[in-house]
Scaffold this active site. Sequence first.
Site, PDB file in Angstrom:
ATOM      1  N   HIS A  51       0.860  -1.185   0.000  1.00 37.51           N
ATOM      2  CA  HIS A  51       0.000   0.000   0.000  1.00 37.51           C
ATOM      3  C   HIS A  51       0.896   1.235   0.000  1.00 37.51           C
ATOM      4  CE1 HIS A  51       0.564  -0.825   4.396  1.00 37.51           C
ATOM      5  NE2 HIS A  51       0.927   0.434   4.331  1.00 37.51           N
TER       6      HIS A  51
HETATM    7  C1  T46 Z   1       2.781   0.537   7.104  1.00 36.91           C
HETATM    8  C2  T46 Z   1       3.454  -0.752   7.411  1.00 36.91           C
HETATM    9  C3  T46 Z   1       4.931  -0.605   7.620  1.00 36.91           C
HETATM   10  C4  T46 Z   1      -5.127  -0.440  12.849  1.00 36.91           C
HETATM   11  O1  T46 Z   1      -6.316  -0.654  13.206  1.00 36.91           O
HETATM   12  N1  T46 Z   1      -4.385   0.540  13.464  1.00 36.91           N
HETATM   13  C5  T46 Z   1      -3.094   0.828  13.121  1.00 36.91           C
HETATM   14  O2  T46 Z   1      -2.471   1.732  13.694  1.00 36.91           O
HETATM   15  C6  T46 Z   1      -2.499   0.049  12.072  1.00 36.91           C
HETATM   16  C7  T46 Z   1      -1.052   0.326  11.645  1.00 36.91           C
HETATM   17  C8  T46 Z   1      -3.244  -0.935  11.476  1.00 36.91           C
HETATM   18  N2  T46 Z   1      -4.526  -1.177  11.864  1.00 36.91           N
HETATM   19  C9  T46 Z   1      -5.294  -2.256  11.211  1.00 36.91           C
HETATM   20  C10 T46 Z   1      -5.566  -2.037   9.731  1.00 36.91           C
HETATM   21  C11 T46 Z   1      -5.674  -3.439   9.179  1.00 36.91           C
HETATM   22  O3  T46 Z   1      -7.002  -3.901   9.332  1.00 36.91           O
HETATM   23  O4  T46 Z   1      -4.542  -3.455  11.287  1.00 36.91           O
HETATM   24  C12 T46 Z   1      -4.787  -4.253  10.126  1.00 36.91           C
HETATM   25  C13 T46 Z   1      -3.448  -4.649   9.485  1.00 36.91           C
HETATM   26  O5  T46 Z   1      -2.845  -3.479   8.896  1.00 36.91           O
HETATM   27  P1  T46 Z   1      -2.038  -3.530   7.518  1.00 36.91           P
HETATM   28  O6  T46 Z   1      -2.595  -4.588   6.668  1.00 36.91           O
HETATM   29  O7  T46 Z   1      -2.027  -2.144   6.978  1.00 36.91           O
HETATM   30  O8  T46 Z   1      -0.587  -3.970   8.022  1.00 36.91           O
HETATM   31  P2  T46 Z   1       0.803  -3.862   7.246  1.00 36.91           P
HETATM   32  O9  T46 Z   1       1.798  -4.560   8.076  1.00 36.91           O
HETATM   33  O10 T46 Z   1       0.669  -4.290   5.834  1.00 36.91           O
HETATM   34  O11 T46 Z   1       1.115  -2.286   7.229  1.00 36.91           O
HETATM   35  C14 T46 Z   1       1.461  -1.615   8.431  1.00 36.91           C
HETATM   36  C15 T46 Z   1       0.811  -0.230   8.468  1.00 36.91           C
HETATM   37  O12 T46 Z   1      -0.613  -0.352   8.321  1.00 36.91           O
HETATM   38  C16 T46 Z   1       1.330   0.676   7.404  1.00 36.91           C
HETATM   39  O13 T46 Z   1       0.999   2.019   7.720  1.00 36.91           O
HETATM   40  O14 T46 Z   1       3.358   1.404   6.474  1.00 36.91           O
HETATM   41  O15 T46 Z   1       2.866  -1.450   8.520  1.00 36.91           O
END
Ligand code: T46
Length: 141
Positions: A51
């Site tokens: 993303h």
């Molecule tokens: C990034 C990389 C390095 C929340 O509810 N609160 C939060 O503060 C975060 C970070 C995530 N979430 C929820 C959103 C999704 O439903 O947790 C779930 C997993 O998040 P995501 O799929 O975005 O995870 P990553 O590891 O792909 O990405 C994360 C961060 O979201 C992003 O900002 O840059 O780590």
Amino acid sequence: MRENKLLSIKTNGSSELGYLHFFEENKDIPFEIKRIYYTCDVPLEKKRGMHAHKKLKQVLWCPYGEIEVVLDDGKEKTSFLLDSPQKALIIVKGYWRELYWKVEKSVLCVAASQYYDENDYIRDYKEFLEYVEEGYWQDEN
Ligand code: T46
């Protein structure tokens, strides 16, 4: 100017006592921190990220293990290896990122400039390229 960069985190300590690492908002990193999060126990065959963020700025560091961060501006990809607790990566807005866990049990820590807001995410690569094409992040950081 848009600029991602690796920083050397300030360190205090010795091999006898252990090490303490630290950084401060607006001094060592160029923004205020509103949120901290961390990711652990990611299986080595998985990748995370995939993303971009419209506005969010982040600093990433890996206190244990080794994590590769690939940043893509829509034209070119650059790879950064977080393989030391002393390294931090500043990511400015508007970069597609992919994260690869290179060593088991590696821990990724993130300090972010904004509270969590799903509307700030672009999770579709084609949509990301449209933002790039329209110059959404031009001359910004
Ligand atoms: C990034 C990389 C390095 C929340 O509810 N609160 C939060 O503060 C975060 C970070 C995530 N979430 C929820 C959103 C999704 O439903 O947790 C779930 C997993 O998040 P995501 O799929 O975005 O995870 P990553 O590891 O792909 O990405 C994360 C961060 O979201 C992003 O900002 O840059 O780590």
